[in-house]
Design a protein around this motif. Sequence first.
Motif, short mmCIF file in Angstrom:
data_model
loop_
_atom_site.label_atom_id
_atom_site.label_comp_id
_atom_site.label_asym_id
_atom_site.label_seq_id
_atom_site.Cartn_x
_atom_site.Cartn_y
_atom_site.Cartn_z
N ALA A 136 0.20 -2.71 -4.56
CA ALA A 136 0.25 -3.00 -3.12
C ALA A 136 -1.16 -2.88 -2.54
CB ALA A 136 1.19 -2.02 -2.43
N SER A 137 -1.50 -3.85 -1.70
CA SER A 137 -2.83 -3.82 -1.07
C SER A 137 -2.74 -4.31 0.37
CB SER A 137 -3.81 -4.68 -1.87
OG SER A 137 -3.40 -6.03 -1.85
N ASP A 138 -3.73 -3.95 1.14
CA ASP A 138 -3.82 -4.39 2.53
C ASP A 138 -5.27 -4.20 2.96
OD1 ASP A 138 -1.58 -4.85 4.89
OD2 ASP A 138 -3.48 -4.13 5.66
N VAL A 139 -5.72 -4.99 3.94
CA VAL A 139 -7.09 -4.82 4.44
C VAL A 139 -7.21 -3.55 5.26
CG1 VAL A 139 -7.66 -7.28 4.42
CG2 VAL A 139 -6.69 -6.25 6.50
N SER A 140 -6.10 -3.03 5.74
CA SER A 140 -6.11 -1.80 6.53
C SER A 140 -5.97 -0.58 5.62
CB SER A 140 -4.97 -1.81 7.56
OG SER A 140 -4.86 -0.55 8.16
N LYS A 141 -7.03 0.19 5.54
CA LYS A 141 -7.01 1.38 4.69
C LYS A 141 -5.97 2.40 5.18
CE LYS A 141 -10.26 3.93 2.09
NZ LYS A 141 -11.57 3.62 1.59
N SER A 142 -5.82 2.53 6.50
CA SER A 142 -4.84 3.48 7.03
C SER A 142 -3.42 3.05 6.66
CB SER A 142 -4.99 3.64 8.54
OG SER A 142 -4.71 2.44 9.22
N SER A 143 -3.17 1.75 6.61
CA SER A 143 -1.84 1.26 6.20
C SER A 143 -1.58 1.58 4.73
CB SER A 143 -1.73 -0.25 6.42
OG SER A 143 -1.64 -0.54 7.79
N VAL A 144 -2.55 1.36 3.88
CA VAL A 144 -2.39 1.65 2.45
C VAL A 144 -2.17 3.14 2.24
CG1 VAL A 144 -3.52 1.60 0.19
CG2 VAL A 144 -3.66 -0.39 1.70
N ASN A 145 -2.89 3.97 2.98
CA ASN A 145 -2.71 5.42 2.88
C ASN A 145 -1.30 5.83 3.31
OD1 ASN A 145 -5.29 5.78 1.92
ND2 ASN A 145 -6.15 6.25 3.92
N LYS A 146 -0.79 5.24 4.38
CA LYS A 146 0.56 5.53 4.83
C LYS A 146 1.57 5.09 3.76
CE LYS A 146 3.95 4.61 8.47
NZ LYS A 146 4.59 5.86 8.43
N ALA A 147 1.35 3.92 3.19
CA ALA A 147 2.25 3.42 2.15
C ALA A 147 2.26 4.38 0.95
CB ALA A 147 1.81 2.03 1.70
N ALA A 148 1.10 4.88 0.56
CA ALA A 148 1.00 5.78 -0.59
C ALA A 148 1.74 7.09 -0.32
CB ALA A 148 -0.46 6.05 -0.93
N ARG A 149 1.73 7.56 0.92
CA ARG A 149 2.44 8.80 1.27
C ARG A 149 3.95 8.60 1.20
NH1 ARG A 149 -1.66 8.95 5.08
NH2 ARG A 149 -0.26 8.20 6.71
#
Length: 181
Positions: A136-149
């Motif tokens: 999973a990837s996204d240009v928004s780092k905060s979105s990727v961090n939320k996804a990982a949590r």
Amino acid sequence: IQAIRALLFRETGNSGINETIHTLTRKLMPVVANNSIESFKQLCQTAAVNRSVRQEVIDCMTNHETYFFRDKYPYDFMLTVFFHEMFENKKKKNVKIWSCACSNGQEPYSIAFTFLDYLINKSLNTVHQNSLKIVASDVSKSSVNKAARGVYSRSEVKRGLNLIQLKQHFESQKNDYVVKA
């Protein structure tokens, strides 16, 4: 504002051209305030040389709207056709799916939940949970961090999940729901 749109387009391919100046200003104000920046011209200059400020601009300017099992058809297709074709007909041992623009992670988790449903429905002994890898990837780092949590609010899980799916794939923790490992 045109320089911010150019920066956004250069970094993400999205120009924010449909955003009004008022909306752009409203979205960017927290970045300006957090970094003691005095003008949008200075914001653009700072973002050009400072990666963390540039990422803040990207995070606040991109759309984070998503929900679980958004657009039902792809998940029905995976459940009834794709996984069967990959694991039963072609006997694949490993399949990788890339969820680009994953936002806060609801899409890749929906893919994983669909795969688990497939395994349960088929009672397959030859296919293991680890046979599917989701990137999973996204240009928004905060979105990727939320996804990982994998932590979602009550309102986020209510969008797209039924009660059975919620109980099957999440643990309740205070006011949040956490994806089961």
